[in-house]
Scaffold this active site. Structure first.
Site: not given
Length: 245
Positions: A39, A143, A169
């Site tokens: 990310h 997640e 998540d």
């Protein structure tokens, strides 16, 4: 703020492509920095410098790869990373594949070539395998609902160093984005904690306040992820700006 318990490791996530940031966090006393290629804005051109900037400190540089891709894993480790954090692992079979990518034969299938990375650890190229190769960390990020459904089997996979609970998540996948007090989310967390405790697998939690840190420690978490560099910078700037009335 009280000092963290000695048996609990502190982690910060680096999304900014800057060796200065990782060096500052390492020198501040962080046990781990996660260099985020999933990310974050970090490409291969910054990866080595960020890893190398932690040398001379107790801080271990872990790379969160964008996916369980052998080429990404090999590059990160050969640049000197202490280990890998794997996202979106849903089954025990996938977790075993992740372990194999971080281990040399016969335990895994990592190719040998730490031409650059050995220097991060202060060993010779020839000594890297014996002195560093067996210490590489393999962390699995939990997640998804599928990962929770398979958590007991994932915990049984040999070679996993820690399981990381990713609350944002997980809440999205459970259909309750950002709602960490819903029955579905709390039930998933309870199962995660119960399974990791029973299997004696280290677990990591996101904890960005002193209250959250102490709660995580009380519930047996071995590692607390205390913030993201870009959010810490932004929040500190916003707070300073607020002083002007």
């Amino acid at each position: 703020m009280s000092e963290p318990a000695r048996n609990v490791r502190t982690t910060f996530i680096c999304t900014i492509p800057s060796a200065i940031v990782t060096q500052a966090l390492a020198q501040a006393g962080a046990d781990v920095v996660v260099i985020d290629q999933e990310h974050g804005a970090i490409g291969p051109e910054h990866l080595h410098a960020m890893i190398a900037s932690t040398a001379g400190t107790k801080c271990r540089p872990i790379v969160r790869v964008g996916k369980a891709d052998e080429a990404m894993v090999k590059l990160a480790l050969d640049m000197g990373a202490a280990g890998i954090a794997f996202p979106l692992v849903n089954t025990a079979q996938e977790a075993a594949e992740c372990v194999a990518m971080t281990r040399y034969p016969p335990r895994g299938r990592r190719g040998f070539g730490p031409f650059i990375g050995h220097s991060r650890w202060g060993v010779s190229f020839e000594d890297y395998l014996a002195k560093v190769g067996g210490t590489i960390i393999c962390n699995i990020i939990v997640e998804t609902k599928s990962a929770i459904d398979n958590i007991e089997e994932i915990c049984a996979v040999e070679g996993i160093n820690a399981l990381i609970l990713a609350p944002h998540d997980l809440s999205v996948d459970l259909g309750c984005p950002g709602q960490f007090d819903t029955p579905e989310f709390l039930k998933a967390v309870e199962r995660f904690e119960r399974a990791t405790t029973a299997a004696k697998v280290a677990k990591s939690a996101v904890a960005t306040t002193e209250e959250q840190v102490q709660s995580a420690i009380a519930r047996g978490y071995a590692n607390v992820m205390m913030g993201w560099d870009v959010l810490m910078l932004k929040n500190a700037a916003a707070n300073a700006i607020s002083w002007i009335k």
